[in-house]
Design a protein around this motif. Structure first.
Motif, short mmCIF file in Angstrom:
data_model
loop_
_atom_site.label_atom_id
_atom_site.label_comp_id
_atom_site.label_asym_id
_atom_site.label_seq_id
_atom_site.Cartn_x
_atom_site.Cartn_y
_atom_site.Cartn_z
N LEU A 446 1.04 -1.26 0.09
CA LEU A 446 -0.12 0.03 0.16
C LEU A 446 0.68 1.49 -0.19
O LEU A 446 0.63 2.38 -0.70
CB LEU A 446 -0.94 -0.03 1.36
CG LEU A 446 -2.14 -0.83 1.06
CD1 LEU A 446 -2.56 -1.02 2.81
CD2 LEU A 446 -3.07 -0.53 0.29
N ALA A 450 0.94 3.94 -3.18
CA ALA A 450 0.41 5.34 -2.78
C ALA A 450 1.53 6.38 -3.12
O ALA A 450 1.25 7.21 -3.72
CB ALA A 450 0.12 5.36 -1.36
N ILE A 462 -5.90 5.38 1.95
CA ILE A 462 -5.38 3.96 2.29
C ILE A 462 -6.38 3.28 3.20
O ILE A 462 -6.37 3.64 4.46
CB ILE A 462 -3.90 3.84 2.43
CG1 ILE A 462 -3.23 4.67 1.27
CG2 ILE A 462 -3.39 2.55 2.59
CD1 ILE A 462 -1.80 5.06 1.92
#
Length: 526
Positions: A446, A450, A462
């Motif tokens: 993640l 991102a 997120i």
């Protein structure tokens, strides 16, 4: 049903007085029943006088106060609005066709944002000058230094807003402007101007702001841009087409007017490769929520939902299961969870957009066939959620339209991708968005994704299963975080805490001896 000829005309508040526009004006209606509500008109207003009064009287009165004193005014504004909260809900139901939970996003979101800026401003205390960074030596031993400072611009802040957030759209802009010491002229979208006008009326009638600090013009925007000068600022929320007209307006160009644009945006949500089933459920719930909240009429709503090809069917079923809970119809009806589009014109626009998308993607769930509760299909602007899809990465690659056409309503397209690199390339086809949300249980994946997508978005949201019940929502704009985005999203920035004050201030470098800089008086460093 009310006769349009007997419908009351809402007055404008300019130059410290209430003034009716000329002519019959534009009629605002209930998007469910079709009933006439109120009329608005800005025809015949003395716009030069309105802008001059705001600049000269409103601006001078606001700048005479400290940041802490202006924050206290915001707190009083919030108290006035809170006291009239029930009336605002009634107006939202009648004019916007929203269910109570959707109205809360607009109305209570406005109150929350005002409260935040009142608290942040209070922390600035008695400051009259904001310092930007630390002094920097320009000579040996620091005997001559450079200090950047921020001072409020001596102009007016003109806001031209969209129809979907008549309450929050006003106060998320007005709060940092007034805290900065800059007077506000608001031109709400005509279709839902009633709520904005009522809020301004309540604040004006309560007498909590200096004369000229807050004005409202309802109806046509004709002539407004002609009034702007070199120290004014303009913030616009709406379509990219209108934004282009604003940016190229001769007066805006001639005076180098500072402009902030928030335009339409093809926001994305992405389930990352290898995400577990809990993350898939988080993804499905959020896609469905963004399709149904305010009937999908949010600039931050999810329009493109990306999943690994092998998870496509599972994701489609999970989203459909969530959407099955969305009862559509009259927001006054028992059990109705999703109200109407703002009017029949918007209803027709959404239908046309769905026709375009459905020619390039499969219709997985057709909201056009959904039954309505207590709403006449010949009159109401109700529409159920429609989920489209491209099952394979090859179909996704062949579908350029889904990355270009935004349907501003209860619609999203589920898109299959091959791998991480393919996902990143597909998301970027949106050419800049307000927000992208990512879903997985893998923190490292993640974070990496991102960081890779941050330059193309104003915000990356997120979600891991651990925050499933805690996160603020893909589409919810929180005043603590930046709102805006590059490219197609308009290139603007709003909110983000005290960062928002920068738009209403002018930065200047003072070069002087330390004792001169020390004599600036009450300052705060941001």
């Amino acid at each position: 049903m009310m006769n349009a000829s007997n419908t009351p005309l809402l007055p404008n508040f300019v130059a410290g007085q209430w003034v009716n526009g000329q002519g019959t004006g534009a009629l605002l209606t209930d998007p469910v029943t079709g009933a006439a509500l109120v009329r608005v008109s800005s025809a015949g207003l003395d716009l030069p006088a309105a802008f001059a009064f705001a600049r000269d009287d409103g601006g001078a009165a606001l700048r005479a106060l400290t940041y802490g004193e202006r924050a206290a005014l915001l707190k009083k504004v919030g108290e006035v609005l809170a006291a009239n909260r029930d009336a605002y809900y009634d107006i939202a139901t009648a004019n916007s066709g929203t269910v109570k939970t959707d109205s809360a996003i607009d109305i209570d979101g406005a109150l929350y944002t005002l409260g935040q800026y009142a608290r942040w401003g209070a922390a600035l205390g008695e400051a009259r000058v904001l310092l930007d960074g630390e002094p920097v030596a320009l000579a040996k031993d620091g005997a001559f230094q450079s200090q950047h400072l921020l001072r409020p611009t001596r102009g007016v802040a003109l806001f031209i807003n969209a129809f979907n957030f008549p309450a929050w759209g006003l106060w998320e802009k007005a709060a940092p402007a007034l805290l900065s010491g800059v007077p506000v002229i608001i031109k709400p979208a005509t279709a839902t101007a009633w709520l904005t006008q009522r809020m301004v009326a309540d604040v004006v009638n309560a007498g909590v702001l200096p004369a000229g600090a807050l004005s409202v013009i309802c109806g046509s925007s004709a002539g407004l841009l002609d009034q702007l000068g070199p120290f004014d600022v303009l913030s616009f929320t709406g379509s990219a087409e209108t934004a282009a007209v604003i940016r190229s307006h001769p007066n805006v160009v001639r005076h180098s007017v500072r402009v902030n644009i928030e335009a339409d945006s093809l926001n994305a949500a992405a389930l990352l490769p290898g995400a577990d089933d809990d993350a898939l459920q988080c993804f499905a719930r959020e896609v469905a929520r963004e399709m149904t909240v305010k009937s999908g009429q949010k600039c931050t709503a999810i329009r493109r939902a990306f999943v690994p090809a092998e998870r496509f069917e599972a994701a489609a079923q999970a989203i459909a299961a969530q959407l099955a809970k969305a009862t559509v119809g009259n927001p006054r009806g028992e059990g109705v969870r999703m109200g109407a589009l703002v009017n029949r014109e918007q209803f027709d626009n959404v239908l046309a957009g769905l026709e375009t998308l459905s020619a390039h993607a499969e219709v997985l769930l057709d909201g056009r066939a959904a039954p309505w509760v207590d709403a006449d299909p010949a009159i109401a602007a109700c529409l159920g959620p429609t989920l489209l899809g491209c099952h394979t990465p090859e179909a996704t690659d062949a579908n350029a339209v889904v990355h270009q056409v935004e349907v501003f309503g209860p619609a999203a397209t589920l898109l299959a991708y091959r791998d991480e690199a393919h996902l990143l390339a597909l998301v970027r086809k949106g050419e800049g968005s307000l927000v992208c949300s990512l879903y997985s249980h893998d923190a490292a994946a993640l974070a990496a994704t991102a960081a890779e997508l941050a330059d193309a978005h104003g915000r990356i949201h997120i979600v891991t299963p651990a925050v499933a019940k805690l996160h603020s929502g893909h589409g919810n704009v929180m005043p603590q975080s930046l709102h805006g985005g590059p490219g197609r999203a308009g290139g603007g920035e709003e909110l983000g805490g005290l960062r928002a004050l920068g738009f209403y201030h002018r930065r200047s470098a003072l070069q002087a001896a330390p004792e001169v800089l020390a004599a600036l008086g009450a300052t705060a460093r941001i």
